[in-house]
Design a protein around this motif. Structure first.
Motif, PDB file in Angstrom:
ATOM      1  N   ALA A  31     -41.354  82.742 -49.932  1.00  0.00           N
ATOM      2  CA  ALA A  31     -40.592  81.474 -49.965  1.00  0.00           C
ATOM      3  C   ALA A  31     -42.109  80.443 -50.263  1.00  0.00           C
ATOM      4  O   ALA A  31     -41.412  79.453 -50.992  1.00  0.00           O
ATOM      5  CB  ALA A  31     -40.523  81.517 -48.313  1.00  0.00           C
ATOM      6  N   VAL A  32     -42.901  80.611 -50.769  1.00  0.00           N
ATOM      7  CA  VAL A  32     -44.040  79.735 -51.683  1.00  0.00           C
ATOM      8  C   VAL A  32     -43.463  79.949 -52.718  1.00  0.00           C
ATOM      9  O   VAL A  32     -43.835  79.019 -53.709  1.00  0.00           O
ATOM     10  CB  VAL A  32     -45.692  80.114 -51.037  1.00  0.00           C
ATOM     11  N   GLY A 198     -35.159  65.503 -37.985  1.00  0.00           N
ATOM     12  CA  GLY A 198     -36.096  66.497 -37.988  1.00  0.00           C
ATOM     13  C   GLY A 198     -36.184  67.242 -39.554  1.00  0.00           C
ATOM     14  O   GLY A 198     -35.420  67.032 -40.023  1.00  0.00           O
ATOM     15  N   SER A 199     -37.827  67.087 -40.013  1.00  0.00           N
ATOM     16  CA  SER A 199     -37.794  67.195 -41.219  1.00  0.00           C
ATOM     17  C   SER A 199     -40.072  68.110 -41.128  1.00  0.00           C
ATOM     18  O   SER A 199     -40.136  67.445 -40.629  1.00  0.00           O
ATOM     19  CB  SER A 199     -38.099  66.245 -42.211  1.00  0.00           C
ATOM     20  N   LEU A 200     -40.208  69.017 -42.175  1.00  0.00           N
ATOM     21  CA  LEU A 200     -41.339  69.204 -42.372  1.00  0.00           C
ATOM     22  C   LEU A 200     -41.969  68.643 -43.927  1.00  0.00           C
ATOM     23  O   LEU A 200     -42.635  69.018 -43.952  1.00  0.00           O
ATOM     24  CB  LEU A 200     -41.691  70.740 -42.516  1.00  0.00           C
ATOM     25  N   TRP A 307     -37.658  80.229 -43.054  1.00  0.00           N
ATOM     26  CA  TRP A 307     -35.852  80.179 -43.898  1.00  0.00           C
ATOM     27  C   TRP A 307     -35.644  79.048 -43.348  1.00  0.00           C
ATOM     28  O   TRP A 307     -35.105  79.181 -44.236  1.00  0.00           O
ATOM     29  CB  TRP A 307     -35.931  81.506 -43.382  1.00  0.00           C
ATOM     30  N   ALA A 308     -35.634  79.009 -42.511  1.00  0.00           N
ATOM     31  CA  ALA A 308     -34.545  76.988 -42.742  1.00  0.00           C
ATOM     32  C   ALA A 308     -35.063  75.739 -42.794  1.00  0.00           C
ATOM     33  O   ALA A 308     -34.357  75.537 -43.991  1.00  0.00           O
ATOM     34  CB  ALA A 308     -34.677  76.835 -40.918  1.00  0.00           C
ATOM     35  N   ASP A 309     -37.246  76.380 -43.577  1.00  0.00           N
ATOM     36  CA  ASP A 309     -37.448  74.952 -44.117  1.00  0.00           C
ATOM     37  C   ASP A 309     -36.725  75.692 -45.552  1.00  0.00           C
ATOM     38  O   ASP A 309     -36.813  74.429 -46.207  1.00  0.00           O
ATOM     39  CB  ASP A 309     -38.512  74.900 -43.761  1.00  0.00           C
ATOM     40  N   VAL A 310     -36.846  76.539 -45.890  1.00  0.00           N
ATOM     41  CA  VAL A 310     -36.649  76.859 -47.220  1.00  0.00           C
ATOM     42  C   VAL A 310     -35.182  76.814 -47.712  1.00  0.00           C
ATOM     43  O   VAL A 310     -35.037  75.778 -48.667  1.00  0.00           O
ATOM     44  CB  VAL A 310     -37.058  78.316 -47.747  1.00  0.00           C
ATOM     45  N   GLU A 320     -32.318  66.829 -50.011  1.00  0.00           N
ATOM     46  CA  GLU A 320     -33.670  67.903 -48.387  1.00  0.00           C
ATOM     47  C   GLU A 320     -32.225  67.408 -47.570  1.00  0.00           C
ATOM     48  O   GLU A 320     -32.247  66.410 -47.527  1.00  0.00           O
ATOM     49  CB  GLU A 320     -34.767  67.768 -48.552  1.00  0.00           C
ATOM     50  N   LEU A 321     -32.305  68.733 -47.030  1.00  0.00           N
ATOM     51  CA  LEU A 321     -31.380  68.555 -46.111  1.00  0.00           C
ATOM     52  C   LEU A 321     -32.073  68.490 -44.674  1.00  0.00           C
ATOM     53  O   LEU A 321     -32.751  69.391 -44.454  1.00  0.00           O
ATOM     54  CB  LEU A 321     -30.322  69.377 -45.405  1.00  0.00           C
ATOM     55  N   PRO A 322     -32.074  67.346 -44.046  1.00  0.00           N
ATOM     56  CA  PRO A 322     -33.162  67.350 -42.681  1.00  0.00           C
ATOM     57  C   PRO A 322     -32.956  69.181 -42.409  1.00  0.00           C
ATOM     58  O   PRO A 322     -31.850  68.996 -41.357  1.00  0.00           O
ATOM     59  CB  PRO A 322     -32.895  66.123 -41.923  1.00  0.00           C
ATOM     60  N   ILE A 323     -33.800  69.302 -41.490  1.00  0.00           N
ATOM     61  CA  ILE A 323     -33.984  70.866 -41.163  1.00  0.00           C
ATOM     62  C   ILE A 323     -33.421  70.986 -39.578  1.00  0.00           C
ATOM     63  O   ILE A 323     -32.461  71.608 -39.307  1.00  0.00           O
ATOM     64  CB  ILE A 323     -35.642  71.533 -41.000  1.00  0.00           C
TER      65      ILE A 323
END
Length: 350
Positions: A31-32, A198-200, A307-310, A320-323
């Motif tokens: 993922a990184v 929600g977001s990271l 994987w949701a964050d990816v 970016e779609l809010p998680i």
């Protein structure tokens, strides 16, 4: 209803535990490398090796990996683990398979705290992240109020906890709506809306240094209490006949769960369905014994958030779609399917 468990043997459980742990580590390493900026996999690993060996080579690639992608992934692990474990605990405490970490008014308390911060300026002394801080305070404060209210007129039980949570949730929502109705701050309202999704994106090492140890330690403690959690599924009457009084344990577990959720809300805003879906899915695999259920749920929740964050970063090009939106879009249909199939076990009276 008869409990359906795919992995009944201890060897199957251990194999699943090892598989998920290896998959989580592999997922981080993969993922990184994924994002809007294409970075060759060998460059990513070279940066990580250099960091671990203290051979720091400043570059744009290093900054992207060390200050953006890795913090988001580590925070995703903490958030996913905390939400999944809290979901398991909440469902045992209130003996309701539809319970999630936010059921006892936590989400409404967090929303009221964030609304007060964004539209009234409450808590601005906390600095740039005061919105998250006030959300954390609101979530924890409402959890404490639920405990106090449920103990009025006698000891709390699962029914009184649910009713207290519903009452305080409605009250907090009313106050939030009141503030929004009279406030004339479009920018503040946009901030609240985005935070509630929600977001990271705000992941920082300083935040992770606080959130990750708290989630990890709380998870370890709750796992050590697996026998008490198993008893909660059987009810207070059965527990008393076995020589265990559940009242103080119920309050303690709620406090610990509220602590975890408060810090998760502070770091990532509101992310739903993780604590609702993961426990049901894991019960289908390993059953209702919390000794097995908690570790597998923690790993599964971490994997889901990674994987949701990816996906949230790459599903819409240059945006970016809010998680929270992504997980709800996937989680709601999955939960409807689980309810329709009724193929999970909950323990006690299934």
């Amino acid at each position: 209803m008869k409990e359906i468990t795919l992995l009944k043997s201890t060897s199957g459980y251990i194999a699943l535990l090892i598989f998920l742990a290896v998959l989580l580590v592999t997922s981080i390493l993969v993922a990184v490398t994924i994002g809007s900026t294409s970075i060759p996999i060998e460059d990513v690993y070279q940066v990580i090796v250099n960091e671990l060996s203290s051979q720091i080579n400043h570059s744009a690639i290093r900054d992207i990996i060390i200050y953006i992608r890795l913090p988001r992934l580590i925070l995703a692990i903490a958030v996913g683990m905390g939400l999944a474990v809290s979901g398991v605990v909440m469902q045992a405490v209130v003996r309701n398979p539809l319970a999630d970490p936010y059921i006892l008014g936590v989400s409404s308390g967090a929303s009221l705290g964030a609304t007060s911060a964004a539209l009234l300026g409450v808590g601005s002394a906390f600095g740039s992240n005061y919105l998250g801080v006030m959300g954390c305070i609101g979530a924890f404060a409402v959890s404490m109020m639920v405990l106090v209210l449920s103990n009025i007129g006698g000891r709390s039980n699962s029914i009184k906890l649910l009713l207290s949570g519903m009452a305080l949730s409605s009250l907090c929502s009313a106050f939030s709506s009141f503030i929004v109705y009279f406030a004339d701050d479009k920018e503040g309202m946009m901030s609240i809306t985005y935070w509630l999704m929600g977001s990271l994106a705000g992941a920082e090492w300083s935040v992770i240094a606080v959130v990750l140890p708290i989630v990890f330690l709380c998870t370890i403690f709750l796992w050590s209490q697996h026998r008490i959690l198993n008893l909660m599924l059987l009810g207070d009457e059965v527990a008393v006949t076995l020589g265990t009084e559940l009242h103080r344990y119920r309050n303690l577990f709620l406090l610990i769960s509220a602590l975890m959720i408060g810090f998760i809300v502070y770091a990532s805003g509101m992310i739903g369905f993780v604590g609702l879906i993961i426990p049901h899915f894991v019960r289908f695999l390993v059953g209702t014994d919390h000794k097995k259920l908690l570790p597998i749920s923690a790993l599964a929740g971490a994997l889901l958030l990674v994987w949701a964050d990816v996906l949230s970063r790459i599903i819409i090009p240059q945006n970016e779609l809010p998680i929270g939106i992504l997980i709800s879009m996937v989680g709601a249909p999955c939960f409807i399917y689980l309810m329709a199939k009724k193929s999970y076990g909950f323990g006690g009276n299934n």
